[in-house]
Design a protein around this motif. Structure first.
Motif, mmCIF file in Angstrom:
data_model
loop_
_atom_site.group_PDB
_atom_site.id
_atom_site.type_symbol
_atom_site.label_atom_id
_atom_site.label_comp_id
_atom_site.label_asym_id
_atom_site.label_seq_id
_atom_site.Cartn_x
_atom_site.Cartn_y
_atom_site.Cartn_z
ATOM 1 N N VAL A 42 0.858 -1.189 0.000
ATOM 2 C CA VAL A 42 0.000 0.000 0.000
ATOM 3 C C VAL A 42 0.894 1.238 0.000
ATOM 4 C CG1 VAL A 42 -1.781 1.303 1.236
ATOM 5 C CG2 VAL A 42 -1.804 -1.205 1.282
ATOM 6 N N ARG A 43 0.657 2.134 -0.943
ATOM 7 C CA ARG A 43 1.368 3.401 -0.958
ATOM 8 C C ARG A 43 0.606 4.402 -0.116
ATOM 9 N NH1 ARG A 43 1.669 6.332 -6.566
ATOM 10 N NH2 ARG A 43 -0.138 7.439 -5.741
ATOM 11 N N THR A 44 1.288 5.023 0.845
ATOM 12 C CA THR A 44 0.671 6.021 1.705
ATOM 13 C C THR A 44 1.385 7.358 1.512
ATOM 14 O OG1 THR A 44 2.102 5.740 3.647
ATOM 15 C CG2 THR A 44 0.289 4.161 3.375
ATOM 16 N N ALA A 45 0.907 8.376 2.210
ATOM 17 C CA ALA A 45 1.521 9.700 2.092
ATOM 18 C C ALA A 45 2.937 9.707 2.644
ATOM 19 C CB ALA A 45 0.659 10.733 2.820
ATOM 20 N N ASP A 46 3.208 8.828 3.617
ATOM 21 C CA ASP A 46 4.510 8.833 4.287
ATOM 22 C C ASP A 46 5.472 7.771 3.789
ATOM 23 O OD1 ASP A 46 3.624 10.914 6.033
ATOM 24 O OD2 ASP A 46 2.561 9.409 7.218
ATOM 25 N N GLY A 47 4.962 6.753 3.097
ATOM 26 C CA GLY A 47 5.838 5.686 2.654
ATOM 27 C C GLY A 47 5.056 4.486 2.172
ATOM 28 N N ILE A 48 5.748 3.356 2.094
ATOM 29 C CA ILE A 48 5.168 2.113 1.599
ATOM 30 C C ILE A 48 4.911 1.167 2.760
ATOM 31 C CG2 ILE A 48 5.532 0.097 0.117
ATOM 32 C CD1 ILE A 48 5.128 2.711 -1.414
ATOM 33 N N VAL A 49 3.775 0.484 2.711
ATOM 34 C CA VAL A 49 3.419 -0.541 3.695
ATOM 35 C C VAL A 49 3.364 -1.892 2.994
ATOM 36 C CG1 VAL A 49 1.601 -1.424 5.211
ATOM 37 C CG2 VAL A 49 2.127 1.025 5.190
ATOM 38 N N PHE A 50 4.034 -2.891 3.566
ATOM 39 C CA PHE A 50 3.933 -4.268 3.099
ATOM 40 C C PHE A 50 3.263 -5.103 4.181
ATOM 41 C CE2 PHE A 50 7.887 -2.918 0.840
ATOM 42 C CZ PHE A 50 7.441 -3.099 -0.463
ATOM 43 N N VAL A 51 2.291 -5.911 3.798
ATOM 44 C CA VAL A 51 1.636 -6.831 4.719
ATOM 45 C C VAL A 51 1.557 -8.190 4.032
ATOM 46 C CG1 VAL A 51 -0.390 -7.313 6.141
ATOM 47 C CG2 VAL A 51 0.234 -4.939 5.638
ATOM 48 N N GLU A 180 -11.547 -0.394 -3.337
ATOM 49 C CA GLU A 180 -12.692 0.294 -2.757
ATOM 50 C C GLU A 180 -12.294 1.272 -1.654
ATOM 51 O OE1 GLU A 180 -16.674 -0.906 -0.179
ATOM 52 O OE2 GLU A 180 -15.895 -2.320 -1.662
ATOM 53 N N GLU A 181 -11.242 0.937 -0.892
ATOM 54 C CA GLU A 181 -10.949 1.701 0.317
ATOM 55 C C GLU A 181 -9.677 2.542 0.246
ATOM 56 O OE1 GLU A 181 -11.329 -0.397 3.957
ATOM 57 O OE2 GLU A 181 -12.944 -1.699 3.239
ATOM 58 N N TRP A 182 -8.797 2.298 -0.750
ATOM 59 C CA TRP A 182 -7.586 3.114 -0.812
ATOM 60 C C TRP A 182 -7.942 4.548 -1.187
ATOM 61 C CZ3 TRP A 182 -5.043 6.390 -4.036
ATOM 62 C CH2 TRP A 182 -3.723 6.714 -3.703
ATOM 63 N N GLU A 183 -7.242 5.503 -0.594
ATOM 64 C CA GLU A 183 -7.445 6.910 -0.926
ATOM 65 C C GLU A 183 -6.153 7.670 -0.711
ATOM 66 O OE1 GLU A 183 -9.275 8.327 3.399
ATOM 67 O OE2 GLU A 183 -10.642 7.879 1.715
ATOM 68 N N GLU A 184 -6.040 8.796 -1.378
ATOM 69 C CA GLU A 184 -4.846 9.628 -1.235
ATOM 70 C C GLU A 184 -4.730 10.135 0.204
ATOM 71 O OE1 GLU A 184 -2.493 10.256 -3.286
ATOM 72 O OE2 GLU A 184 -3.278 9.760 -5.284
ATOM 73 N N GLY A 185 -3.487 10.270 0.663
ATOM 74 C CA GLY A 185 -3.260 10.862 1.971
ATOM 75 C C GLY A 185 -3.331 9.910 3.137
ATOM 76 N N LEU A 186 -3.365 8.581 2.878
ATOM 77 C CA LEU A 186 -3.371 7.627 3.981
ATOM 78 C C LEU A 186 -2.102 7.765 4.811
ATOM 79 C CD1 LEU A 186 -4.561 4.321 2.246
ATOM 80 C CD2 LEU A 186 -5.859 5.669 3.902
ATOM 81 N N SER A 187 -2.237 7.631 6.126
ATOM 82 C CA SER A 187 -1.069 7.581 6.996
ATOM 83 C C SER A 187 -0.524 6.158 7.011
ATOM 84 C CB SER A 187 -1.441 8.002 8.418
ATOM 85 O OG SER A 187 -2.322 7.053 9.007
ATOM 86 N N LEU A 188 0.673 5.969 7.583
ATOM 87 C CA LEU A 188 1.232 4.625 7.674
ATOM 88 C C LEU A 188 0.323 3.711 8.480
ATOM 89 C CD1 LEU A 188 5.084 5.001 8.261
ATOM 90 C CD2 LEU A 188 3.932 4.120 6.235
ATOM 91 N N ALA A 189 -0.181 4.209 9.614
ATOM 92 C CA ALA A 189 -1.064 3.398 10.455
ATOM 93 C C ALA A 189 -2.328 3.013 9.696
ATOM 94 C CB ALA A 189 -1.414 4.156 11.730
ATOM 95 N N GLU A 190 -2.873 3.954 8.936
ATOM 96 C CA GLU A 190 -4.071 3.653 8.147
ATOM 97 C C GLU A 190 -3.757 2.673 7.025
ATOM 98 O OE1 GLU A 190 -6.514 7.873 8.672
ATOM 99 O OE2 GLU A 190 -5.009 7.643 7.072
ATOM 100 N N GLY A 191 -2.536 2.748 6.476
ATOM 101 C CA GLY A 191 -2.129 1.807 5.444
ATOM 102 C C GLY A 191 -2.026 0.385 5.983
ATOM 103 N N ILE A 192 -1.465 0.245 7.188
ATOM 104 C CA ILE A 192 -1.383 -1.072 7.816
ATOM 105 C C ILE A 192 -2.782 -1.611 8.099
ATOM 106 C CG2 ILE A 192 -0.595 -2.335 9.851
ATOM 107 C CD1 ILE A 192 1.734 -0.338 10.047
ATOM 108 N N GLU A 193 -3.642 -0.740 8.620
ATOM 109 C CA GLU A 193 -5.021 -1.143 8.904
ATOM 110 C C GLU A 193 -5.732 -1.601 7.628
ATOM 111 O OE1 GLU A 193 -9.225 0.928 10.278
ATOM 112 O OE2 GLU A 193 -7.322 1.885 10.841
ATOM 113 N N LEU A 194 -5.544 -0.864 6.542
ATOM 114 C CA LEU A 194 -6.153 -1.247 5.272
ATOM 115 C C LEU A 194 -5.631 -2.599 4.802
ATOM 116 C CD1 LEU A 194 -7.802 -0.808 2.715
ATOM 117 C CD2 LEU A 194 -5.945 0.639 1.841
ATOM 118 N N GLY A 195 -4.323 -2.817 4.938
ATOM 119 C CA GLY A 195 -3.746 -4.090 4.535
ATOM 120 C C GLY A 195 -4.310 -5.262 5.318
ATOM 121 N N VAL A 196 -4.445 -5.084 6.626
ATOM 122 C CA VAL A 196 -5.010 -6.139 7.473
ATOM 123 C C VAL A 196 -6.457 -6.413 7.091
ATOM 124 C CG1 VAL A 196 -5.694 -6.701 9.840
ATOM 125 C CG2 VAL A 196 -3.445 -5.688 9.405
#
Length: 265
Positions: A42-51, A180-196
């Motif tokens: 997941v690409r977020t505003a602050d970086g990349i999240v891998f899950v 459906e749920e990805w959006e611009e400006g996600l934080s890292l925490a929100e990116g992890i939550e989305l991945g889970v």
């Protein structure tokens, strides 16, 4: 109509197009990837999240030996799905290229440059005799010129850039949640939550310890996320943390999976 022997010739050839423009061995390699456990980026505003789903297939297996996420460089990480041994070869290739770029030019390699180097190597195995396509796919993500970038590389050697994507089993369900749920400006925490939450669309019962999570940011570089933070993402996503007592089994073909239906690790 094509005879049976002619069909088998196209089926066995690793570098032959069939009359309808297909390379069967590449398609079989993609099938090997789809039988593996899912890994997403997941690409977020602050970086990349891998899950990645990283569940041990036996109570006797050391969970630390299951490696789905890897550091390529301080600013680069990767997630894999499919045949583990094939993935490790590609990861080692990417690491050598990244290190060589620093030694040769004195600067970190670009995310897109490294991805295309790896995919060029993958593609070569689809057009040469005596080889077979890699039965693995990679997500390569990191920071380039201060911006997070995420790429996927499949067994055909095609590099595509994504905002969020998944490789491995359950792709249709998981990708649906991401779209459906990805959006611009996600934080890292929100990116992890989305991945889970996206993985839950495919795997109904799992616990924080079944996942491997990592982030890549400009400030911290590649970072393995501790289980305590993953647990917080579970709570934020509204997922139960009960242990899954279901027994799992593993095929012995080297693919990171737990059963014949492709619900893999």
């Amino acid at each position: 109509m094509m005879g049976g022997n002619d069909q088998q010739a196209y089926d066995r050839g690793t570098s032959l197009f069939s009359p309808d423009g297909r390379i069967y061995q590449v398609e079989y390699a993609r099938e090997a990837v789809s039988r593996g456990a899912p890994s997403l980026g997941v690409r977020t505003a602050d970086g990349i999240v891998f899950v990645a789903m990283s569940r041990a297939t036996s109570t006797l297996m050391e969970s630390e030996s299951i490696e789905k996420l890897h550091k390529l460089d301080d600013h680069l990480g990767t997630a894999s799905a499919g045949h583990v041994a094939d993935a490790r070869q590609l990861i080692d290739l990417a690491r050598r290229q990244s290190q060589g770029n620093r030694l040769r030019y004195g600067e970190p390699v670009g995310v897109e440059t490294l991805t295309k180097f790896v995919t060029d190597h993958i593609q070569e195995n689809t057009q040469r005799g005596g080889t077979r396509p890699y039965g693995a796919a990679l997500l390569i993500g990191g920071i380039e010129n201060g911006e997070p970038r995420l790429f996927a590389a499949d067994p055909s050697g095609t590099p595509n850039e994504w905002k969020a994507t998944v490789i491995g089993g359950g792709r249709q369900d998981i990708q649906g949640v991401l779209e459906e749920e990805w959006e611009e400006g996600l934080s890292l925490a929100e990116g992890i939550e989305l991945g889970v939450r996206a993985l839950a669309a495919h795997e109904e019962e799992f616990v924080p310890g079944d996942l491997a999570v990592a982030t890549v940011t400009e400030a911290e570089g590649y970072r393995t996320v501790p289980e305590s933070e993953v647990s917080e993402a579970f709570e934020a996503a509204g997922l139960a943390g009960d242990e899954d007592d279901d027994e799992t089994s593993a095929d012995d073909d080297g693919t990171d999976e737990t059963d014949a239906d492709g619900d893999g690790e």
